[in-house]
Motif scaffolding. Structure first.
Motif, PDB file in Angstrom:
ATOM      1  N   ASP A 242       0.857  -1.186   0.000  1.00 36.71           N
ATOM      2  CA  ASP A 242       0.000   0.000   0.000  1.00 36.71           C
ATOM      3  C   ASP A 242       0.893   1.235   0.000  1.00 36.71           C
ATOM      4  O   ASP A 242       1.171   1.806   1.051  1.00 36.71           O
ATOM      5  CB  ASP A 242      -0.874  -0.055   1.268  1.00 36.71           C
ATOM      6  CG  ASP A 242      -2.041   0.913   1.223  1.00 36.71           C
ATOM      7  OD1 ASP A 242      -2.552   1.181   0.123  1.00 36.71           O
ATOM      8  OD2 ASP A 242      -2.464   1.390   2.295  1.00 36.71           O
TER       9      ASP A 242
ATOM     10  N   ASN B 211      -3.626   5.377  -3.196  1.00 36.64           N
ATOM     11  CA  ASN B 211      -4.787   6.263  -3.022  1.00 36.64           C
ATOM     12  C   ASN B 211      -4.279   7.692  -3.186  1.00 36.64           C
ATOM     13  O   ASN B 211      -3.054   7.917  -3.262  1.00 36.64           O
ATOM     14  CB  ASN B 211      -5.483   6.001  -1.663  1.00 36.64           C
ATOM     15  CG  ASN B 211      -4.588   6.282  -0.475  1.00 36.64           C
ATOM     16  OD1 ASN B 211      -3.812   7.238  -0.472  1.00 36.64           O
ATOM     17  ND2 ASN B 211      -4.688   5.454   0.554  1.00 36.64           N
TER      18      ASN B 211
ATOM     19  N   LEU C   7      -1.548   8.734  -0.738  1.00 37.64           N
ATOM     20  CA  LEU C   7      -0.229   8.099  -0.971  1.00 37.64           C
ATOM     21  C   LEU C   7       0.465   8.723  -2.179  1.00 37.64           C
ATOM     22  O   LEU C   7       1.690   8.894  -2.176  1.00 37.64           O
ATOM     23  CB  LEU C   7      -0.401   6.586  -1.163  1.00 37.64           C
ATOM     24  CG  LEU C   7      -0.894   5.807   0.068  1.00 37.64           C
ATOM     25  CD1 LEU C   7      -1.232   4.360  -0.303  1.00 37.64           C
ATOM     26  CD2 LEU C   7       0.157   5.839   1.178  1.00 37.64           C
TER      27      LEU C   7
ATOM     28  N   LYS D 181     -10.095   1.964  -8.483  1.00 36.36           N
ATOM     29  CA  LYS D 181     -10.507   2.040  -7.076  1.00 36.36           C
ATOM     30  C   LYS D 181     -11.601   3.106  -6.950  1.00 36.36           C
ATOM     31  O   LYS D 181     -11.403   4.270  -7.336  1.00 36.36           O
ATOM     32  CB  LYS D 181      -9.277   2.400  -6.237  1.00 36.36           C
ATOM     33  CG  LYS D 181      -9.348   1.957  -4.803  1.00 36.36           C
ATOM     34  CD  LYS D 181      -7.971   2.168  -4.165  1.00 36.36           C
ATOM     35  CE  LYS D 181      -7.952   1.776  -2.709  1.00 36.36           C
ATOM     36  NZ  LYS D 181      -6.712   2.186  -2.066  1.00 36.36           N
TER      37      LYS D 181
ATOM     38  N   PHE E 169     -11.311  -1.091   5.907  1.00 33.32           N
ATOM     39  CA  PHE E 169     -10.177  -0.365   6.495  1.00 33.32           C
ATOM     40  C   PHE E 169     -10.031  -0.753   7.973  1.00 33.32           C
ATOM     41  O   PHE E 169     -10.743  -0.239   8.838  1.00 33.32           O
ATOM     42  CB  PHE E 169     -10.406   1.150   6.375  1.00 33.32           C
ATOM     43  CG  PHE E 169     -10.000   1.752   5.062  1.00 33.32           C
ATOM     44  CD1 PHE E 169     -10.136   1.055   3.865  1.00 33.32           C
ATOM     45  CD2 PHE E 169      -9.472   3.042   5.002  1.00 33.32           C
ATOM     46  CE1 PHE E 169      -9.761   1.618   2.651  1.00 33.32           C
ATOM     47  CE2 PHE E 169      -9.093   3.617   3.805  1.00 33.32           C
ATOM     48  CZ  PHE E 169      -9.239   2.916   2.621  1.00 33.32           C
TER      49      PHE E 169
ATOM     50  N   ARG F 151      -8.308   2.101  10.623  1.00 32.83           N
ATOM     51  CA  ARG F 151      -9.153   3.264  10.925  1.00 32.83           C
ATOM     52  C   ARG F 151     -10.334   2.879  11.817  1.00 32.83           C
ATOM     53  O   ARG F 151     -10.833   3.717  12.564  1.00 32.83           O
ATOM     54  CB  ARG F 151      -9.639   3.925   9.626  1.00 32.83           C
ATOM     55  CG  ARG F 151      -8.491   4.585   8.885  1.00 32.83           C
ATOM     56  CD  ARG F 151      -8.929   5.461   7.752  1.00 32.83           C
ATOM     57  NE  ARG F 151      -7.793   5.739   6.881  1.00 32.83           N
ATOM     58  CZ  ARG F 151      -7.822   6.534   5.837  1.00 32.83           C
ATOM     59  NH1 ARG F 151      -8.943   7.137   5.508  1.00 32.83           N
ATOM     60  NH2 ARG F 151      -6.737   6.710   5.110  1.00 32.83           N
TER      61      ARG F 151
ATOM     62  N   ALA G 124      -7.397  -3.613   4.207  1.00 30.19           N
ATOM     63  CA  ALA G 124      -6.579  -2.404   4.012  1.00 30.19           C
ATOM     64  C   ALA G 124      -6.442  -1.644   5.327  1.00 30.19           C
ATOM     65  O   ALA G 124      -7.007  -2.054   6.345  1.00 30.19           O
ATOM     66  CB  ALA G 124      -7.234  -1.525   2.957  1.00 30.19           C
ATOM     67  N   SER G 125      -5.687  -0.554   5.261  1.00 25.62           N
ATOM     68  CA  SER G 125      -5.417   0.261   6.456  1.00 25.62           C
ATOM     69  C   SER G 125      -4.795  -0.616   7.547  1.00 25.62           C
ATOM     70  O   SER G 125      -5.200  -0.590   8.709  1.00 25.62           O
ATOM     71  CB  SER G 125      -6.712   0.933   6.945  1.00 25.62           C
ATOM     72  OG  SER G 125      -6.491   1.735   8.074  1.00 25.62           O
TER      73      SER G 125
ATOM     74  N   ARG H  86      -1.765  -1.589   9.929  1.00 22.85           N
ATOM     75  CA  ARG H  86      -0.771  -0.727  10.583  1.00 22.85           C
ATOM     76  C   ARG H  86       0.443  -1.478  11.117  1.00 22.85           C
ATOM     77  O   ARG H  86       1.461  -0.876  11.389  1.00 22.85           O
ATOM     78  CB  ARG H  86      -1.448   0.016  11.743  1.00 22.85           C
ATOM     79  CG  ARG H  86      -2.672   0.835  11.342  1.00 22.85           C
ATOM     80  CD  ARG H  86      -2.280   2.163  10.729  1.00 22.85           C
ATOM     81  NE  ARG H  86      -3.420   2.866  10.167  1.00 22.85           N
ATOM     82  CZ  ARG H  86      -4.354   3.499  10.872  1.00 22.85           C
ATOM     83  NH1 ARG H  86      -4.269   3.538  12.184  1.00 22.85           N
ATOM     84  NH2 ARG H  86      -5.351   4.108  10.270  1.00 22.85           N
TER      85      ARG H  86
ATOM     86  N   THR I 171      -3.266  -5.557   2.148  1.00 26.74           N
ATOM     87  CA  THR I 171      -2.424  -4.513   1.571  1.00 26.74           C
ATOM     88  C   THR I 171      -1.891  -3.657   2.701  1.00 26.74           C
ATOM     89  O   THR I 171      -2.635  -3.248   3.590  1.00 26.74           O
ATOM     90  CB  THR I 171      -3.161  -3.651   0.526  1.00 26.74           C
ATOM     91  OG1 THR I 171      -2.191  -2.812  -0.120  1.00 26.74           O
ATOM     92  CG2 THR I 171      -4.288  -2.804   1.107  1.00 26.74           C
TER      93      THR I 171
HETATM   94  O1  G3P Z   1      -5.479   1.213   1.522  1.00 26.39           O
HETATM   95  C1  G3P Z   1      -5.998   2.172   2.386  1.00 26.39           C
HETATM   96  C2  G3P Z   1      -4.936   2.662   3.281  1.00 26.39           C
HETATM   97  O2  G3P Z   1      -3.981   3.356   2.543  1.00 26.39           O
HETATM   98  C3  G3P Z   1      -5.396   3.505   4.405  1.00 26.39           C
HETATM   99  O3  G3P Z   1      -4.442   3.347   5.385  1.00 26.39           O
HETATM  100  O4  G3P Z   1      -3.208   3.912   7.405  1.00 26.39           O
HETATM  101  O5  G3P Z   1      -4.286   5.722   6.027  1.00 26.39           O
HETATM  102  O6  G3P Z   1      -5.675   4.179   7.379  1.00 26.39           O
HETATM  103  P1  G3P Z   1      -4.399   4.349   6.621  1.00 26.39           P
END
Ligand code: G3P
Length: 216
Positions: free
Chosen positions: A6, A28, A31, A87, A133, A136, A167-168, A170, A187
């Protein structure tokens, strides 16, 4: 379980590829901005550069939020490279656009998913991937991994083809928890992937093996 990275950072993508475990990339707008990629031409070039580094799907996010705009942008992104997955955010026009794009054979990743209801809609619309996610949700004291497990159960029960892309993420433990929950894909940034490598007993054991070998 597939591993996607990611990030929009080309060096990190190359490093994960070099490890031999990479199946794809998700990006995204945040990023892309982090890497200083702005302007249509640079963004397009960056997506193509990523596709040329990896073997596998590369998620490129639309900016439009209306049906016509999402479809137009999605078709343009999909035309860039066969590895591109469009996406699309989990909003009303996004669901309609996913249905439209998927019926034309364009791969989609429904992003910003935070509930099983949203995941059911994404699957009904024919999304290739759904992106719950995790981090989050954890941030607001809600169990993100539990959501992944629930979506996996529902999709299995109804035999939806949509793949669950956690996703998301950590940290390394999120990856193993998503594996236990049955996610099809995780990811995450490079750091949690590298975190999977680490165990002090591996380091201690290797040091001893090498020391004994030197003594022999
Ligand atoms: O793929 C979604 C991801 O990039 C969000 O990650 O850490 O910003 O919640 P984050």
């Amino acid at each position: 379980m597939k591993f996607f990275i990611d990030t929009a950072n080309l060096d990190e993508i190359r490093e994960a590829m070099d490890l031999g475990i990479l199946d794809g990339v998700t990006t995204n707008p945040s990023l892309m901005a982090k890497e200083g990629i702005k302007g249509e031409e640079s963004i397009i070039k960056h997506y193509v550069d990523i596709c040329e580094i990896v073997d596998g799907d590369v998620s490129a996010e639309v900016i439009a939020t209306d049906f016509d705009g999402i479809v137009k942008e999605g078709e343009a992104l999909a035309a860039l490279h066969p590895q591109i997955v469009v996406k699309v955010p989990m909003i009303k026009d996004g669901v309609k656009a996913i249905k439209h794009l998927s019926s034309k054979g364009i791969k989609t990743n429904c992003t910003l998913v935070f509930s099983t209801g949203q995941a059911i809609l994404a699957a009904k619309a024919g999304a290739t991937y759904v992106s719950p996610f995790i981090g989050r949700l954890d941030d607001i004291s809600t169990d993100g991994v539990e959501l992944v497990a629930q979506i996996v159960d529902i999709y299995r029960y109804y035999e939806f083809d949509t793949e669950v892309l956690a996703a998301s993420i950590r940290h390394a433990m999120h990856i193993t928890q998503c594996a236990e929950a049955g996610a099809d894909v995780v990811t995450c940034p490079l750091k949690p992937i590298m975190g999977l490598l680490k165990h002090p007993l591996t380091d201690i054991g290797l040091e001893k093996f090498l020391a004994d070998h030197r003594k022999a």
